[in-house]
Design a protein around this motif. Sequence first.
Motif, short mmCIF file in Angstrom:
data_model
loop_
_atom_site.label_atom_id
_atom_site.label_comp_id
_atom_site.label_asym_id
_atom_site.label_seq_id
_atom_site.Cartn_x
_atom_site.Cartn_y
_atom_site.Cartn_z
N ALA A 19 19.41 79.34 48.44
CA ALA A 19 19.13 80.36 47.42
C ALA A 19 20.40 81.17 47.17
CB ALA A 19 17.98 81.26 47.84
N VAL A 20 21.49 80.47 46.84
CA VAL A 20 22.79 81.12 46.66
C VAL A 20 22.76 82.00 45.41
CG1 VAL A 20 25.22 80.74 46.19
CG2 VAL A 20 24.05 79.32 47.87
N LEU A 51 26.72 79.33 23.01
CA LEU A 51 27.03 80.15 24.18
C LEU A 51 25.69 80.57 24.75
CD1 LEU A 51 28.86 81.83 26.04
CD2 LEU A 51 28.95 83.56 24.24
N LEU A 52 25.25 79.91 25.81
CA LEU A 52 23.89 80.07 26.31
C LEU A 52 23.88 80.44 27.79
CD1 LEU A 52 22.26 76.98 24.58
CD2 LEU A 52 22.08 79.36 23.88
N TYR A 53 22.89 81.26 28.15
CA TYR A 53 22.74 81.74 29.52
C TYR A 53 21.33 81.38 30.00
CZ TYR A 53 26.76 84.44 28.00
OH TYR A 53 27.98 84.80 27.49
N LEU A 54 21.28 80.58 31.05
CA LEU A 54 20.00 80.17 31.63
C LEU A 54 19.84 80.87 32.97
CD1 LEU A 54 17.47 78.36 31.66
CD2 LEU A 54 18.89 76.55 32.68
N GLU A 55 18.75 81.57 33.13
CA GLU A 55 18.47 82.28 34.38
C GLU A 55 17.20 81.71 34.98
OE1 GLU A 55 18.25 86.39 33.39
OE2 GLU A 55 20.30 86.46 32.58
N MET A 56 17.24 81.47 36.28
CA MET A 56 16.09 80.91 36.99
C MET A 56 16.17 81.33 38.46
SD MET A 56 17.15 76.89 37.41
CE MET A 56 17.11 76.64 35.65
N GLN A 88 16.36 79.29 44.03
CA GLN A 88 15.80 78.16 44.78
C GLN A 88 15.61 76.92 43.91
OE1 GLN A 88 14.51 81.19 44.63
NE2 GLN A 88 14.49 82.04 46.71
N MET A 89 15.61 77.11 42.57
CA MET A 89 15.37 75.99 41.66
C MET A 89 16.64 75.21 41.33
SD MET A 89 12.67 77.61 38.90
CE MET A 89 12.72 76.11 37.91
N VAL A 90 17.80 75.70 41.79
CA VAL A 90 19.05 75.04 41.43
C VAL A 90 19.96 74.96 42.65
CG1 VAL A 90 19.96 77.24 40.58
CG2 VAL A 90 21.05 75.11 39.89
N ASP A 91 20.54 73.80 42.89
CA ASP A 91 21.47 73.59 43.99
C ASP A 91 22.89 73.67 43.44
OD1 ASP A 91 22.88 72.85 46.22
OD2 ASP A 91 22.20 70.77 46.25
N VAL A 112 25.84 71.35 38.96
CA VAL A 112 24.69 71.79 39.75
C VAL A 112 23.66 70.67 39.76
CG1 VAL A 112 25.03 74.24 39.26
CG2 VAL A 112 23.60 72.86 37.73
N ARG A 113 22.65 70.85 40.60
CA ARG A 113 21.55 69.88 40.66
C ARG A 113 20.25 70.68 40.59
NH1 ARG A 113 22.61 67.92 45.26
NH2 ARG A 113 23.93 66.22 44.55
N PHE A 114 19.43 70.36 39.58
CA PHE A 114 18.18 71.08 39.40
C PHE A 114 17.08 70.41 40.22
CE2 PHE A 114 20.43 71.89 35.35
CZ PHE A 114 20.49 73.27 35.43
N ARG A 115 16.26 71.22 40.84
CA ARG A 115 15.17 70.68 41.64
C ARG A 115 14.05 70.14 40.74
NH1 ARG A 115 17.30 71.78 46.33
NH2 ARG A 115 18.19 73.84 46.77
#
Length: 585
Positions: free
Chosen positions: A88-89, A287-292, A295-298, A308-311
Amino acid sequence: MSIRLLPQKLINQIAAGEVIERPASVVKELVENSLDAGAMQIDIEVEKGGSGLIRIRDNGGGIEKAELSLALKRHATSKIASLEDLEAVRSMGFRGEALPSIASVSQLAVISRTVEAAKGWRVTADGVAVSAPVPAPHPPGTTVEVRDLFFNTPARRKFLRTEKTEFTHIYNVVRRLALARFDVAFSLRHNERETFRLASAQNQRAQERRIAKLCGEPFVENAVHLEHAAAGMRMHGWLALPTFSRSQADLQYVYVNGRAIRDKVIVHALKLAYQDVMFHGRQPAYLLYLEMPPQMVDVNAHPQKSEVRFRESRMVHDFLHHTVEHALADTRPGGDTQGERSAPVRMALPGGYSRQSAIPLSVSEQVASYARLHQDTDARELAGGSDNDVVDTPLGFALAQIHGVYILAQSKAGLVLVDMHAAHERVLYEQLKSSLDSGGVAAQPLLVPETLQVSEAEADAGAEHAEEFRKLGFEIDRQGPASVTIRQVPALLRDRGPGPLVRDVLADLVTAGSSTRVKTAVNEILATVACHASARANRQLSIPEMNALLRQMEKTDRADQCNHGRPTWTLLSMAELDKLFLRGQ
């Protein structure tokens, strides 16, 4: 050679080879450390493209004296302490490799002071040893100086490009970071000349001023703001209109939890969202910002943290695709207003359309159907209204037609020019898609079923997704461990060999779990039908016919551009017309 432990110096230099590719990599790592330290002002100064000097100064939390030397040791970090932290970085850096890697290939000095400390402390490293901390005057925050990069690895230094090229890479890195953190002030200097100075931007207007400085005024002028949240994710940012397409992907920025990344799932989702409104070979700008939830993204999938790697990659893909697609659907005259859209004209879609098929309705019948949709429109308005009483609609009311190609209309804002064919083409295309979606896909059995030899994984995917194939108009049976038989195809695609398309869909299902190839193939045919069916150049339309087309454009998704990405209309404001004719000067 016998097995032996590598010397610590060589270990650090190997790590540096993964993390430090060029001077821009140093800048990226150090600025990310400053952001993690809570800095609100970051000043970057470089000389000789970064090979001579890189100095990063911030006003962050600083480093305590007792931890300064420890910060230059590998895998020493304050950002994670357990596996749970790693999964959960929330910080930009966390590996504890940046400072020791930089120190192993440069002359490094770190000067830092915490808010509570009475004075700052300085440590140095020369590629081998780290000095003991010594007192040094410094305001709260940290300054890192990197001199003579790759001085002890001459082979690496030979790979550096010209000073101008290396600084361009540094500029691009700082630009990406400045676009990620509007709340932080940045400055960049090269060879003692200031490149830019950016104040913190706390509201949308200030943010757009920063974007204009870093991405150009035309991007901001041709972009729409987007904000949407669903399924625990939030997307916000700016989408350039399809007519602001580019020849290369140089204005495509995506941030996941504040980290600039390049991910194939995201790239594919955005490309798919734009495909209905973009010229082939052209690139969208965004120009896009994704917030989640972290824990959902490595973010630990790449040494430079650029991937990155999405779960749940399928869910992320669908969220991005539908969010951007719906935002682009509002690119129509007056698209920022809310209101009921008229029902689409119902058009029969007999099976067997090919590129040369006759269209179901003539142009005159199409225009007449527009007029029937708007029977409540006042006859005076259809005739254009009076000069002193222009009804406030985005496209106004028609005045005349030029050479059978362009419609001239008057609105309260000024003079509107419409490309008749391009506008009609988009309207028809959207109506055809709506009719197909509402009526379902007409299917046609094959007289001679076609058997395909595929891999076992593809045959498994075909059996698993048989119901999805059926909804698309296909009937596919598994005949053996590595073969499938096509018994039915969508009527619109009967003139195309179904084998290659089914193979491609099965390959997509194996690799990505989903496929849009059938929808894309159907839409290509509908676009061709719409192009052939739309009003051609040199066709004369009456004022009521032109007005009916304008009203339909205002209610049609994506009506700002045709199916090929060309604009369908433009506005010459009264101010622009006055300037053109030197009125008031």
